[in-house]
Design a protein around this motif. Sequence first.
Motif, PDB file in Angstrom:
ATOM      1  N   MET A   1      58.495  47.563  43.381  1.00 17.75           N
ATOM      2  CA  MET A   1      59.909  47.861  43.259  1.00 17.75           C
ATOM      3  C   MET A   1      60.138  49.326  43.658  1.00 17.75           C
ATOM      4  SD  MET A   1      62.297  46.927  40.066  1.00 17.75           S
ATOM      5  CE  MET A   1      62.508  48.354  39.057  1.00 17.75           C
ATOM      6  N   SER A   2      61.094  49.565  44.526  1.00 20.24           N
ATOM      7  CA  SER A   2      61.336  50.934  44.964  1.00 20.24           C
ATOM      8  C   SER A   2      62.135  51.684  43.901  1.00 20.24           C
ATOM      9  CB  SER A   2      62.065  50.951  46.309  1.00 20.24           C
ATOM     10  OG  SER A   2      63.343  50.387  46.171  1.00 20.24           O
ATOM     11  N   ARG A   3      62.029  52.980  43.939  1.00 18.86           N
ATOM     12  CA  ARG A   3      62.666  53.812  42.924  1.00 18.86           C
ATOM     13  C   ARG A   3      64.158  53.925  43.161  1.00 18.86           C
ATOM     14  NH1 ARG A   3      61.358  60.050  44.541  1.00 18.86           N
ATOM     15  NH2 ARG A   3      61.906  60.428  42.395  1.00 18.86           N
ATOM     16  N   VAL A   4      64.883  54.204  42.095  1.00 20.16           N
ATOM     17  CA  VAL A   4      66.322  54.419  42.150  1.00 20.16           C
ATOM     18  C   VAL A   4      66.573  55.894  41.871  1.00 20.16           C
ATOM     19  CG1 VAL A   4      68.544  53.852  41.111  1.00 20.16           C
ATOM     20  CG2 VAL A   4      66.789  52.084  41.327  1.00 20.16           C
ATOM     21  N   ILE A   5      67.304  56.551  42.779  1.00 20.58           N
ATOM     22  CA  ILE A   5      67.661  57.952  42.583  1.00 20.58           C
ATOM     23  C   ILE A   5      69.182  58.025  42.473  1.00 20.58           C
ATOM     24  CG2 ILE A   5      67.556  60.294  43.495  1.00 20.58           C
ATOM     25  CD1 ILE A   5      65.087  59.429  45.110  1.00 20.58           C
ATOM     26  N   HIS A   6      69.661  58.403  41.294  1.00 23.88           N
ATOM     27  CA  HIS A   6      71.099  58.565  41.067  1.00 23.88           C
ATOM     28  C   HIS A   6      71.453  59.998  41.458  1.00 23.88           C
ATOM     29  CE1 HIS A   6      71.116  54.845  38.676  1.00 23.88           C
ATOM     30  NE2 HIS A   6      69.979  55.292  38.172  1.00 23.88           N
ATOM     31  N   VAL A   7      72.252  60.150  42.521  1.00 21.97           N
ATOM     32  CA  VAL A   7      72.581  61.481  43.025  1.00 21.97           C
ATOM     33  C   VAL A   7      74.028  61.812  42.681  1.00 21.97           C
ATOM     34  CG1 VAL A   7      72.738  62.942  45.076  1.00 21.97           C
ATOM     35  CG2 VAL A   7      70.920  61.236  44.904  1.00 21.97           C
ATOM     36  N   PHE A   8      74.220  63.004  42.109  1.00 22.13           N
ATOM     37  CA  PHE A   8      75.548  63.514  41.766  1.00 22.13           C
ATOM     38  C   PHE A   8      75.747  64.814  42.531  1.00 22.13           C
ATOM     39  CE2 PHE A   8      74.308  60.762  38.348  1.00 22.13           C
ATOM     40  CZ  PHE A   8      75.483  60.137  37.949  1.00 22.13           C
ATOM     41  N   ARG A   9      76.368  64.725  43.715  1.00 15.40           N
ATOM     42  CA  ARG A   9      76.553  65.913  44.556  1.00 15.40           C
ATOM     43  C   ARG A   9      77.674  66.813  44.055  1.00 15.40           C
ATOM     44  NH1 ARG A   9      73.192  66.831  48.337  1.00 15.40           N
ATOM     45  NH2 ARG A   9      72.010  65.109  49.186  1.00 15.40           N
ATOM     46  N   GLN A  10      78.729  66.225  43.515  1.00 18.79           N
ATOM     47  CA  GLN A  10      79.846  67.001  42.970  1.00 18.79           C
ATOM     48  C   GLN A  10      80.248  66.394  41.624  1.00 18.79           C
ATOM     49  OE1 GLN A  10      82.683  66.778  46.216  1.00 18.79           O
ATOM     50  NE2 GLN A  10      82.015  68.788  46.931  1.00 18.79           N
ATOM     51  N   PRO A  11      79.387  66.564  40.613  1.00 23.19           N
ATOM     52  CA  PRO A  11      79.672  65.917  39.328  1.00 23.19           C
ATOM     53  C   PRO A  11      80.936  66.470  38.677  1.00 23.19           C
ATOM     54  CG  PRO A  11      77.888  67.484  39.082  1.00 23.19           C
ATOM     55  CD  PRO A  11      78.187  67.397  40.553  1.00 23.19           C
ATOM     56  N   ASP A  12      81.679  65.569  38.058  1.00 20.68           N
ATOM     57  CA  ASP A  12      82.838  65.989  37.271  1.00 20.68           C
ATOM     58  C   ASP A  12      82.350  66.622  35.972  1.00 20.68           C
ATOM     59  OD1 ASP A  12      84.587  64.767  39.149  1.00 20.68           O
ATOM     60  OD2 ASP A  12      84.190  62.828  38.219  1.00 20.68           O
ATOM     61  N   ARG A  13      81.153  66.176  35.548  1.00 24.24           N
ATOM     62  CA  ARG A  13      80.615  66.637  34.272  1.00 24.24           C
ATOM     63  C   ARG A  13      79.097  66.463  34.261  1.00 24.24           C
ATOM     64  NH1 ARG A  13      81.510  64.109  28.352  1.00 24.24           N
ATOM     65  NH2 ARG A  13      81.541  66.094  27.236  1.00 24.24           N
ATOM     66  N   PHE A  14      78.386  67.455  33.752  1.00 28.79           N
ATOM     67  CA  PHE A  14      76.947  67.347  33.485  1.00 28.79           C
ATOM     68  C   PHE A  14      76.692  68.133  32.217  1.00 28.79           C
ATOM     69  CE2 PHE A  14      72.471  68.818  34.101  1.00 28.79           C
ATOM     70  CZ  PHE A  14      71.891  67.563  33.948  1.00 28.79           C
ATOM     71  N   VAL A  15      76.329  67.418  31.136  1.00 29.15           N
ATOM     72  CA  VAL A  15      76.230  68.049  29.827  1.00 29.15           C
ATOM     73  C   VAL A  15      75.023  67.548  29.047  1.00 29.15           C
ATOM     74  CG1 VAL A  15      78.710  68.484  29.583  1.00 29.15           C
ATOM     75  CG2 VAL A  15      77.749  66.322  28.761  1.00 29.15           C
TER      76      VAL A  15
END
Length: 191
Positions: A1-15
């Motif tokens: 199974m290939s990996r999943v990379i969740h990319v947030f280039r311009q996140p509204d929020r990172f906390v």
Amino acid sequence: MSRVIHVFRQPDRFVAGTVGEPGDRTFYLQASEDVRTISVTIEKQQVVVLAERLGSLLEEVASRFGADVPEDAPDDLVDLEPLTVPVEEEFRVGTMGLGWDADSSAVVIELLAITEGEVDETVVLDDTEEGPDAVRVFLTPAAARAFAERADRVVNAGRKPCPLCGEPLDPAGHICPRQNGYRRDTDASED
């Protein structure tokens, strides 16, 4: 199974945030962009290390690349809101990566899922097909400063330390090594 990379280039929020009572809290990092929200479980000490390393990285980026890095988080970026609910764990963080993307003038934070064996360092901040699932977040220097400040507040919002030994106090007190094992009550008044 290939990996999943969740990319947030311009996140509204990172906390950073927690669920639970002090002494029994679960720590999370949560990234949101548009309608997508991802939450990952992280250890308290990892939050501490990430905040410290972000501060160091921002200082280095300012001196080496001349990037505009604020001393403190701008007021409009200070996030005091609780985590977005429902908080559903995507994975537990094992390895963290931190970098600087000169093209977009952004701090890059990568959180990799915990795995059974050793993580090959070449998969950190890389798009290879094999490796653990990941969350990759791009933050402006000001947003990175705001994240670090909130992370410090979240970590320090737990149980108060014992004034004698520095260990966290439970609501019912704790057995303090500086008191030769006697229980010290938190509401005991001193004479």
